[in-house]
Design an enzyme around this catalytic site. Structure first.
Site, mmCIF file in Angstrom:
data_model
loop_
_atom_site.group_PDB
_atom_site.id
_atom_site.type_symbol
_atom_site.label_atom_id
_atom_site.label_comp_id
_atom_site.label_asym_id
_atom_site.label_seq_id
_atom_site.Cartn_x
_atom_site.Cartn_y
_atom_site.Cartn_z
ATOM 1 N N HIS A 250 -5.033 2.987 7.160
ATOM 2 C CA HIS A 250 -3.992 2.523 8.062
ATOM 3 C C HIS A 250 -3.062 3.663 8.463
ATOM 4 O O HIS A 250 -2.851 4.607 7.704
ATOM 5 C CB HIS A 250 -3.155 1.420 7.402
ATOM 6 C CG HIS A 250 -3.914 0.148 7.219
ATOM 7 N ND1 HIS A 250 -3.632 -0.745 6.222
ATOM 8 C CD2 HIS A 250 -4.952 -0.389 7.911
ATOM 9 C CE1 HIS A 250 -4.448 -1.782 6.299
ATOM 10 N NE2 HIS A 250 -5.268 -1.581 7.310
ATOM 11 N N GLU B 221 0.838 -1.197 0.000
ATOM 12 C CA GLU B 221 0.000 0.000 0.000
ATOM 13 C C GLU B 221 0.868 1.240 0.000
ATOM 14 O O GLU B 221 2.049 1.209 0.359
ATOM 15 C CB GLU B 221 -0.943 0.004 1.191
ATOM 16 C CG GLU B 221 -0.286 0.116 2.543
ATOM 17 C CD GLU B 221 -1.284 0.084 3.695
ATOM 18 O OE1 GLU B 221 -2.390 -0.457 3.522
ATOM 19 O OE2 GLU B 221 -0.948 0.598 4.772
#
Length: 615
Positions: free
Chosen positions: A277, A235
């Protein structure tokens, strides 16, 4: 425990100790064990800080098993040395301290930290300690990991239906590593459709400083023979993916890798954007962008699709190539055992039925607000006029009674609440209280004296008066019939009160009824009986029990809410004695508390009040 290959964290015999456990994840782990046909449960012990040791029931297939519960990490791990995984469900406030203790235990090899928000400084200290002790930390902020057909951490891979559809009950050939637990589930589903499925999957967690990295797990996968290809889902943010680039350049990773780094849309934003996140920050350094990392991975031979939408197609191509080369042999598909449904879930789905154990018609607590019979409890206090009589009418008689009737119920409760310390119920309660018994025991001691001779004659009085009035007997005929049967008339007679010393409580009830009840045929019958009995002895007066019994018959008869059969049933069942029991409970509680407040010593009956004889 894991086998001799240090790259393997889990196996079909791995067991875990679970800290600050939650019941649903534990049951899901055991259901997965059963699905995989494990011989022993994967949960060896549970730890609940601050509790006493004991046992926790759970299901292992159709059988219930008992899992030991401890309050101390050291004791739990030393008591179960075969368990080498520590699953930590502690909150972010205590996850660090408990994880440090777990890492220091010689039997623990892997620590899984579920909590999100562990301070980054503490996370770095955990990483350093794990490296020093040659141990593995998964998390913080992780759902965990899974070895298909062998071992599952907590809620990894979601529901049993999802696990079955993703074929995680038997091993495949693919190693999976990602940050996100949710996207891991998506990958497991994708791999079940495009390959023979997952061998091992790990979600390292979304925090900026995970306890173990993509690099750590991909190097492990390289050393596990059963894993033939690797899927990496990265990511935006951070540089962890570049460690994989370096490892491939150095020849440390030789198995085919398919990867996608999500967050390519971050380039559309002019400033840094937080993507879920803690470690997923877009719009920062170009090197940390998803596009840059995808490009770097592709340049060293990693299979990188043009978008996430074509990731499954690229995975399928790599897998097909491995099959054609003979590096992967398709295993025969097998049907997993059926997982027994918990009763509540099966009932909700309409899969089971059973006869109920209890039938209740007086209340319902299933909605947002409990109901007494058919009335929400808030209705009883709306307008500031809460009425105990109305509550009794609903819960005992399942009716709404007129206010004069509910007021009479309340009058009975007031008048029968207590009759001094000398009556048998109060005496027993006082003796028990002075013996140091608890409040409930003291009240029960007094309650057990209630019966035909003390407070329990209301039902009998009502029964005989009801039968006599309904049969058309005259008062004199009734008295004579009772005499012939050798039965004392219930509700007539008093040890203290007499013709010239009337019971004030009886007079209060009579006056209220005469002023408010539409009809009093049962009371009038009882008073005529009293006239006859008083001619025989001055103390054969209508007492409290008899007055309550007669007036309650008049209450039911005059308010038109009960028919004759219902009145008879109420008397037979014992409703009316319940009024005395309820009322006298108030007084008995008072006597018990009074003795404790006064710190009265143990009661001993005086010897001069005992007649000692030899019969």
């Amino acid at each position: 425990m894991a086998d001799s290959n240090p790259a393997r964290l889990f196996s079909a015999s791995t067991q875990a100790v679970v800290y600050n456990y939650k019941t649903p994840p534990i049951q899901r782990m055991l259901d997965f064990d059963y699905l995989c046909k494990r011989e022993t449960p994967s949960v060896a012990a549970l730890i609940t800080p601050g509790t006493t040791q004991g046992l926790q029931k759970a299901f292992f297939g159709t059988q219930e098993v008992l899992i030991p519960v401890f309050d101390d990490i050291v004791v739990a791990t030393s008591s179960h040395p075969q368990a080498d995984v520590f699953i930590n469900y502690a909150s972010l406030r205590s996850a660090f301290e408990s994880s440090v203790i777990a890492l220091e235990q010689p039997t623990i090899r892997t620590v899984v930290i579920i909590a999100e928000g562990v301070p980054e400084a503490k996370a770095r200290r955990l990483i350093a300690l794990a490296k020093k002790l040659n141990k593995v930390v998964i998390g913080p902020a992780t759902v965990g990991g899974i070895q298909a057909g062998a071992f599952k951490i907590g809620d990894t891979a979601g529901t049993m239906d999802n696990i079955i559809s993703c074929k995680l009950f038997r091993p495949g050939s693919v190693g999976v590593v990602s940050k996100s637990g949710g996207l891991s589930n998506e990958l497991y589903n994708m791999l079940s459709r495009t390959t023979d499925g997952v061998y091992e999957g790990v979600a390292i967690g979304g925090d900026a400083f995970p306890g173990s990295t993509f690099y750590d797990h991909i190097l492990r996968f390289e050393k596990i023979d059963e894993i033939k290809m690797i899927v990496l889902l990265g990511e935006v943010g951070g540089v962890a993916e570049y460690e994989i680039v370096k490892a491939i350049k150095e020849g440390l990773v030789t198995k085919p890798v398919v990867s996608w780094v999500s967050g390519t849309c971050a380039s559309m934003f002019k400033t840094e954007v937080q993507f879920g996140h803690a470690g997923a920050r877009g719009g920062g350094a170009e090197q940390e962008s998803a596009a840059a990392k995808n490009k770097a991975l592709k340049e060293v031979g990693v299979i990188v699709p043009d978008s996430f939408d074509t990731l499954d197609a690229e995975i399928a191509k790599v897998y097909a190539s491995l099959v054609s080369k003979g590096e992967v042999r398709k295993a025969a598909e097998e049907n997993p055992p059926d997982i027994p449904l918990d009763y509540q879930l099966a009932f909700k789905r309409g899969r089971v039925r059973r006869s109920t154990g209890i039938v209740s018609t007086i209340c319902d607590d299933r909605g947002e607000e409990p109901c007494y019979y058919d009335t929400p409890i808030s209705n009883f206090i709306s307008g500031g006029s809460a009425s105990v009589g109305e509550v009794i009418a609903s819960l005992w008689f399942k009716r709404k009674l007129p206010r004069y009737a509910t007021k009479f119920i309340e009058i009975v409760l007031v008048l029968a609440a207590d009759h001094g310390p000398c009556v048998s119920g109060a005496h027993n309660t006082i003796v028990a209280s002075r013996a140091g018994k608890d409040l409930v025991s003291c009240v029960c001691s007094g309650m057990l004296t209630i019966g035909p001779r003390f407070g329990g004659a209301i039902d009998d009085a009502a029964r005989y008066f009801f039968e006599a009035v309904n049969s058309g007997s005259s008062p004199m005929q009734f008295v004579n019939d009772m005499k012939k049967k050798g039965i004392r008339i219930p509700g007539i007679g008093h040890r203290i009160k007499s013709r010239d010393n009337r019971d004030k409580r009886v007079m209060i009830m009579r006056e209220y009824a005469e002023a408010n009840f539409p009809a009093l045929k049962h009371l009038e019958f009882a008073l005529k009986v009293e006239d006859i009995t008083l001619s025989k002895a001055a103390n054969l007066v209508l007492n409290v029990d008899g007055c309550i019994g007669a007036l309650f018959l008049d209450l039911m008869d005059s308010c038109a809410a009960f028919n004759a059969d219902e009145m008879k049933e109420i008397v037979e069942i014992g409703y009316l004695n319940g009024l005395f029991v309820l009322a006298r409970t108030i007084g008995l509680i008072g006597h018990a508390i009074d003795q404790k407040r006064l710190k009265q010593p143990l009661y001993r009956h005086p010897a001069d009040d005992v007649m000692y004889v030899k019969a």
